[in-house]
Design a protein around this motif. Sequence first.
Motif, PDB file in Angstrom:
ATOM      1  N   LEU A  58     -43.214  24.304  22.815  1.00 61.67           N
ATOM      2  CA  LEU A  58     -42.766  24.144  24.072  1.00 61.67           C
ATOM      3  C   LEU A  58     -40.911  23.663  24.125  1.00 61.67           C
ATOM      4  O   LEU A  58     -40.143  24.143  23.604  1.00 61.67           O
ATOM      5  CB  LEU A  58     -42.251  22.101  22.594  1.00 61.67           C
ATOM      6  CG  LEU A  58     -41.977  20.942  23.679  1.00 61.67           C
ATOM      7  CD1 LEU A  58     -43.381  19.754  23.537  1.00 61.67           C
ATOM      8  CD2 LEU A  58     -41.032  20.189  23.203  1.00 61.67           C
ATOM      9  N   LYS A  85     -46.352  24.294  26.723  1.00 63.49           N
ATOM     10  CA  LYS A  85     -45.748  22.294  26.410  1.00 63.49           C
ATOM     11  C   LYS A  85     -44.676  22.221  26.926  1.00 63.49           C
ATOM     12  O   LYS A  85     -43.088  23.130  26.599  1.00 63.49           O
ATOM     13  CB  LYS A  85     -46.199  22.032  25.273  1.00 63.49           C
ATOM     14  CG  LYS A  85     -47.460  22.166  24.643  1.00 63.49           C
ATOM     15  CD  LYS A  85     -47.886  21.287  23.641  1.00 63.49           C
ATOM     16  CE  LYS A  85     -49.855  21.464  23.639  1.00 63.49           C
ATOM     17  NZ  LYS A  85     -49.932  20.428  22.044  1.00 63.49           N
ATOM     18  N   ILE A  87     -42.112  19.369  28.939  1.00 61.76           N
ATOM     19  CA  ILE A  87     -41.502  17.805  28.336  1.00 61.76           C
ATOM     20  C   ILE A  87     -40.599  17.968  29.971  1.00 61.76           C
ATOM     21  O   ILE A  87     -39.768  18.897  29.421  1.00 61.76           O
ATOM     22  CB  ILE A  87     -41.716  17.385  27.649  1.00 61.76           C
ATOM     23  CG1 ILE A  87     -42.764  17.373  26.464  1.00 61.76           C
ATOM     24  CG2 ILE A  87     -41.163  15.724  28.340  1.00 61.76           C
ATOM     25  CD1 ILE A  87     -42.501  16.508  25.345  1.00 61.76           C
ATOM     26  N   VAL A 107     -46.560  18.424  30.585  1.00 65.98           N
ATOM     27  CA  VAL A 107     -47.535  17.428  29.253  1.00 65.98           C
ATOM     28  C   VAL A 107     -47.043  16.275  29.982  1.00 65.98           C
ATOM     29  O   VAL A 107     -47.491  15.095  29.468  1.00 65.98           O
ATOM     30  CB  VAL A 107     -48.075  18.468  28.087  1.00 65.98           C
ATOM     31  CG1 VAL A 107     -49.029  19.174  28.087  1.00 65.98           C
ATOM     32  CG2 VAL A 107     -46.371  18.498  28.027  1.00 65.98           C
ATOM     33  N   MET A 108     -45.941  16.121  29.896  1.00 75.11           N
ATOM     34  CA  MET A 108     -45.526  14.808  29.923  1.00 75.11           C
ATOM     35  C   MET A 108     -43.724  14.913  30.425  1.00 75.11           C
ATOM     36  O   MET A 108     -43.386  15.918  31.166  1.00 75.11           O
ATOM     37  CB  MET A 108     -44.849  13.508  28.447  1.00 75.11           C
ATOM     38  CG  MET A 108     -46.073  14.104  27.404  1.00 75.11           C
ATOM     39  SD  MET A 108     -45.572  13.252  26.260  1.00 75.11           S
ATOM     40  CE  MET A 108     -44.798  11.520  26.471  1.00 75.11           C
ATOM     41  N   ALA A 122     -42.972  11.694  21.403  1.00 71.74           N
ATOM     42  CA  ALA A 122     -43.745  12.882  22.127  1.00 71.74           C
ATOM     43  C   ALA A 122     -43.444  14.410  22.077  1.00 71.74           C
ATOM     44  O   ALA A 122     -44.902  14.695  22.302  1.00 71.74           O
ATOM     45  CB  ALA A 122     -42.848  12.311  23.777  1.00 71.74           C
ATOM     46  N   VAL A 123     -42.295  14.371  20.951  1.00 70.36           N
ATOM     47  CA  VAL A 123     -42.383  15.489  20.643  1.00 70.36           C
ATOM     48  C   VAL A 123     -42.872  16.264  19.664  1.00 70.36           C
ATOM     49  O   VAL A 123     -43.845  16.943  19.366  1.00 70.36           O
ATOM     50  CB  VAL A 123     -41.156  16.151  20.801  1.00 70.36           C
ATOM     51  CG1 VAL A 123     -40.085  17.538  20.322  1.00 70.36           C
ATOM     52  CG2 VAL A 123     -40.297  16.605  21.908  1.00 70.36           C
ATOM     53  N   GLN A 126     -46.423  16.156  20.581  1.00 73.03           N
ATOM     54  CA  GLN A 126     -47.126  17.477  21.387  1.00 73.03           C
ATOM     55  C   GLN A 126     -46.997  19.026  20.444  1.00 73.03           C
ATOM     56  O   GLN A 126     -48.045  20.232  20.729  1.00 73.03           O
ATOM     57  CB  GLN A 126     -45.981  18.016  22.632  1.00 73.03           C
ATOM     58  CG  GLN A 126     -46.672  16.440  23.730  1.00 73.03           C
ATOM     59  CD  GLN A 126     -47.663  16.323  24.171  1.00 73.03           C
ATOM     60  OE1 GLN A 126     -47.973  17.649  24.700  1.00 73.03           O
ATOM     61  NE2 GLN A 126     -47.852  15.818  24.723  1.00 73.03           N
ATOM     62  N   THR A 131     -51.413  13.051  20.062  1.00 74.07           N
ATOM     63  CA  THR A 131     -51.937  12.587  21.366  1.00 74.07           C
ATOM     64  C   THR A 131     -50.686  11.547  21.633  1.00 74.07           C
ATOM     65  O   THR A 131     -50.469  10.868  20.512  1.00 74.07           O
ATOM     66  CB  THR A 131     -53.153  12.963  21.030  1.00 74.07           C
ATOM     67  OG1 THR A 131     -53.758  11.418  21.116  1.00 74.07           O
ATOM     68  CG2 THR A 131     -54.231  14.082  20.675  1.00 74.07           C
ATOM     69  N   ALA A 132     -50.518  12.191  22.554  1.00 72.20           N
ATOM     70  CA  ALA A 132     -49.637  11.334  23.639  1.00 72.20           C
ATOM     71  C   ALA A 132     -49.929  10.271  24.751  1.00 72.20           C
ATOM     72  O   ALA A 132     -51.004  11.338  25.446  1.00 72.20           O
ATOM     73  CB  ALA A 132     -48.458  11.807  23.506  1.00 72.20           C
ATOM     74  N   ARG A 134     -49.389   9.869  28.741  1.00 68.12           N
ATOM     75  CA  ARG A 134     -48.776  11.106  29.918  1.00 68.12           C
ATOM     76  C   ARG A 134     -47.328  10.998  30.419  1.00 68.12           C
ATOM     77  O   ARG A 134     -46.432  12.668  30.452  1.00 68.12           O
ATOM     78  CB  ARG A 134     -49.502  11.647  31.252  1.00 68.12           C
ATOM     79  CG  ARG A 134     -49.765  12.557  31.712  1.00 68.12           C
ATOM     80  CD  ARG A 134     -50.384  12.880  33.248  1.00 68.12           C
ATOM     81  NE  ARG A 134     -51.813  13.112  32.819  1.00 68.12           N
ATOM     82  CZ  ARG A 134     -51.093  14.608  32.800  1.00 68.12           C
ATOM     83  NH1 ARG A 134     -50.552  15.638  32.634  1.00 68.12           N
ATOM     84  NH2 ARG A 134     -52.962  15.620  31.879  1.00 68.12           N
TER      85      ARG A 134
END
Length: 139
Positions: A58, A85, A87, A107-108, A122-123, A126, A131-132, A134
């Motif tokens: 991530l 992923k 963010i 993803v966000m 959130a991390v 992910q 799930t989180a 968007r």
Amino acid sequence: MIVVGGDEPLKKKLLVVDDQVGIRILLLEVFATEGYETFQAANGRIALEIARSHPIDLVLLDMKIPGMDGLEILKQLKQYDPDIKVIMMTAYGELDMINQATDMGAVMHFTKPFDIDEMRLAVNLQMGQGTATRFVGNS
């Protein structure tokens, strides 16, 4: 979790890309205590070098970085690893850039200043803890 030879589980890898050293240090400290192997980059060139040499799970990526902006870094990260992923973080909340980043696979996004507990949640989500939603932030 992946275990090698019955020893320690492999740590998930997190890359923080931001030109502000204070943000990088804060995020590195928070996510090291969460058990992630953390990396940092102050610019796109270093971020891409790290992503090519380590299997990053991530990326926390600032949108506004001198030289190569966050959208270009995102594009190149996704070309190298389509499953990575990402963010996005922005202090500007520019809707067109946020929409472009989402279209490119982010993803966000978080708007600075962000709540560190929301970022941690959130991390962790992910990284495989569920799930989180968007979008999170002040936009």
